[in-house]
Design an enzyme around this catalytic site. Structure first.
Site, PDB file in Angstrom:
ATOM      1  N   CYS A   1      42.498  33.861  46.914  1.00  0.00           N
ATOM      2  CA  CYS A   1      42.896  34.726  45.811  1.00  0.00           C
ATOM      3  C   CYS A   1      42.759  33.946  44.512  1.00  0.00           C
ATOM      4  CB  CYS A   1      44.307  35.268  46.007  1.00  0.00           C
ATOM      5  SG  CYS A   1      45.567  34.011  45.934  1.00  0.00           S
TER       6      CYS A   1
ATOM      7  N   SER B   1      27.890  43.793  40.206  1.00  0.00           N
ATOM      8  CA  SER B   1      28.442  42.707  39.394  1.00  0.00           C
ATOM      9  C   SER B   1      27.352  41.663  39.182  1.00  0.00           C
ATOM     10  CB  SER B   1      29.633  42.087  40.121  1.00  0.00           C
ATOM     11  OG  SER B   1      30.099  40.956  39.421  1.00  0.00           O
ATOM     12  N   ALA B   2      27.232  41.185  37.935  1.00  0.00           N
ATOM     13  CA  ALA B   2      26.135  40.261  37.611  1.00  0.00           C
ATOM     14  C   ALA B   2      26.269  38.906  38.296  1.00  0.00           C
ATOM     15  CB  ALA B   2      26.075  40.062  36.094  1.00  0.00           C
ATOM     16  N   HIS B   3      27.490  38.383  38.326  1.00  0.00           N
ATOM     17  CA  HIS B   3      27.616  36.966  38.734  1.00  0.00           C
ATOM     18  C   HIS B   3      27.417  36.711  40.216  1.00  0.00           C
ATOM     19  CE1 HIS B   3      31.974  36.679  40.239  1.00  0.00           C
ATOM     20  NE2 HIS B   3      31.953  37.885  39.714  1.00  0.00           N
TER      21      HIS B   3
ATOM     22  N   ASN C   1      32.278  40.842  51.586  1.00  0.00           N
ATOM     23  CA  ASN C   1      32.202  39.551  50.912  1.00  0.00           C
ATOM     24  C   ASN C   1      32.592  38.382  51.804  1.00  0.00           C
ATOM     25  OD1 ASN C   1      34.515  41.362  50.302  1.00  0.00           O
ATOM     26  ND2 ASN C   1      35.498  39.453  49.711  1.00  0.00           N
TER      27      ASN C   1
HETATM   28  N1  PLP Z   1      33.728  43.649  45.201  1.00  0.00           N
HETATM   29  C1  PLP Z   1      33.382  42.631  46.003  1.00  0.00           C
HETATM   30  C2  PLP Z   1      32.890  42.903  47.371  1.00  0.00           C
HETATM   31  C3  PLP Z   1      33.469  41.319  45.536  1.00  0.00           C
HETATM   32  O1  PLP Z   1      33.117  40.307  46.321  1.00  0.00           O
HETATM   33  C4  PLP Z   1      33.947  41.100  44.219  1.00  0.00           C
HETATM   34  C5  PLP Z   1      34.125  39.728  43.698  1.00  0.00           C
HETATM   35  O2  PLP Z   1      34.564  38.844  44.404  1.00  0.00           O
HETATM   36  C6  PLP Z   1      34.288  42.206  43.420  1.00  0.00           C
HETATM   37  C7  PLP Z   1      34.153  43.473  43.959  1.00  0.00           C
HETATM   38  C8  PLP Z   1      34.779  42.037  42.013  1.00  0.00           C
HETATM   39  O3  PLP Z   1      33.706  41.746  41.147  1.00  0.00           O
HETATM   40  P1  PLP Z   1      33.958  41.001  39.751  1.00  0.00           P
HETATM   41  O4  PLP Z   1      34.274  39.576  40.073  1.00  0.00           O
HETATM   42  O5  PLP Z   1      32.672  41.141  39.008  1.00  0.00           O
HETATM   43  O6  PLP Z   1      35.080  41.696  39.070  1.00  0.00           O
END
Ligand code: PLP
Length: 380
Positions: free
Chosen positions: A322, A198-200, A150
């Protein structure tokens, strides 16, 4: 405002909004047997098919959750429980906290899979570790490895790693939250046993996600109740959120070519920032998501940059923000061996379905202008 924080949340796609509005109008429970209930069920199953198609999987292998974090909790804790803790989680050093913290709280032994300075995991270390695996002592090896990071966008060699783990009799849990809509996904080719979505992050709403699992893969539920989602995730489904997720997944898959074209805009932006300011770009030498650029200018703290960019009308984020909004040093950049002083100066820009060439150009314009003003102040 230029929005360059898609890896945090992508703006809602119009297709997702429409699907959500339609689902909200139904106003019935997908478990009800009456007509409106059946209409709700139809929406739910159509979304399941859309999400499955986006990863070339089967609808019956999708379990809807409240997002990526809950999908991670279900996968990690559900596997550990099913294996009665007779396993060791091999967790990459650059996992999102949604994953690493679930591993830490699972009760299973955890070992770290290190990353190289490039940002990709060290496959040799993994291979060496698996070669001397002692199942009596360590139980089943369970690799926990994200598809794309990410912060840096670096794409991890999941296919190769999962093949090694399978050969050693283990399982692979893959966080593909940042992959959906940015990379072509095919669960059969990837070889992981579980995949989190994850949808968003793909233009759907916040609060919807999914766990794909290979048919027959071991898993116990972590949430108990009415038995929805094949009893793997009880609780009335978030129908509108899931409908938006399905529509976003479909639209994002259709738009993959556009997403790929962002890489050339991103590369041009980075070349300019390197040439004019000598920034350090992280993850540049290995395959990366086309939409992400993480760069640092030594001595210019990330939080100052993020605030100045916001004032200049560009929404970016620091290495790792965070939930409290405070800026912490990036675990990911530190794991890649970046010096602390440089890691504290890294910002992430990430683009997506609504981004245009001008967004990248104006990000660079704004950032270079901010740097120039800061340097003038420093020398005054
Ligand atoms: N995994 C990664 C690599 C992410 O970037 C995120 C969100 O920032 C998540 C998991 C968590 O997803 P959610 O926000 O849908 O809980």
């Amino acid at each position: 405002m230029i929005y360059a924080d898609y890896n945090a949340t992508a703006p809602l796609r119009p297709e997702a909004r429409d699907a959500m509005m339609t689902a909200l109008e139904i106003g019935a429970n997908p478990s009800s047997v009456h007509g409106p209930g059946r209409a709700a069920r139809k929406v739910l199953e159509a979304a399941r098919k859309q999400v499955a198609t986006a990863i070339r999987g089967l609808p019956q292998d999708i379990v809807f959750t409240s997002g990526g974090t809950e999908a991670a909790a279900l996968a990690i804790q559900g596997v550990v429980r099913k294996l009665e803790q007779d396993c060791t989680l091999l967790v990459s050093a650059i996992e999102h906290e949604a994953v690493s913290k679930n591993a830490g709280h699972s009760g299973a032994a955890v070992e770290t899979v290190y990353v190289q300075p490039s940002g990709a995991i060290d496959l040799d270390q993994l291979s060496d570790r698996l070669k001397v695996w002692d199942a009596d002592r360590s139980g089943t090896p369970v690799l926990v490895l994200m598809l794309a990071n990410n912060e840096t966008g670096v794409i991890q060699p999941v296919q190769a790693a999962a093949a090694m783990v399978r050969e050693a009799g283990g399982l692979t849990i893959c966080d593909a939250v940042q992959g959906l809509g940015k990379l072509p996904l095919n669960v059969s080719l990837l070889g992981a046993d579980y995949l989190m979505l994850s949808a968003h992050k793909a233009g759907g709403p916040q609060g919807a996600g999914a766990l794909w699992m290979r048919s027959g893969a071991p898993l116990l539920p972590t949430v108990f109740g009415g038995g929805q989602e094949r009893s793997l995730r009880s609780g009335t489904e978030n129908l509108s959120g899931i409908a938006g997720f399905g529509a976003a997944a479909e639209a994002a898959s259709r738009d993959l070519e556009k997403m790929e074209s962002l890489a050339s805009y991103r590369d041009a932006m980075e070349t300019r920032l390197e040439r004019e300011a000598g920034v350090t770009v992280f993850g540049k030498d290995v395959p990366r998501l086309p939409n992400t650029s993480n760069f640092a200018y030594d001595g210019f703290r990330a939080e100052t940059q993020v605030m100045a960019m916001d004032l200049a009308g560009v929404a970016v984020s620091s290495g790792s923000a965070c939930s409290s909004g405070k800026v912490r040093r990036s675990v990911v950049l530190s794991a890649m061996g970046a010096p602390d002083t440089l890691a504290e100066c890294a910002i992430r820009t990430s683009y997506g379905w609504r981004s245009r060439l001008e967004d990248f150009e104006q990000t660079a314009d704004a950032w270079l202008d901010i740097l120039q003003r800061r340097n003038l102040k420093e020398t005054a």
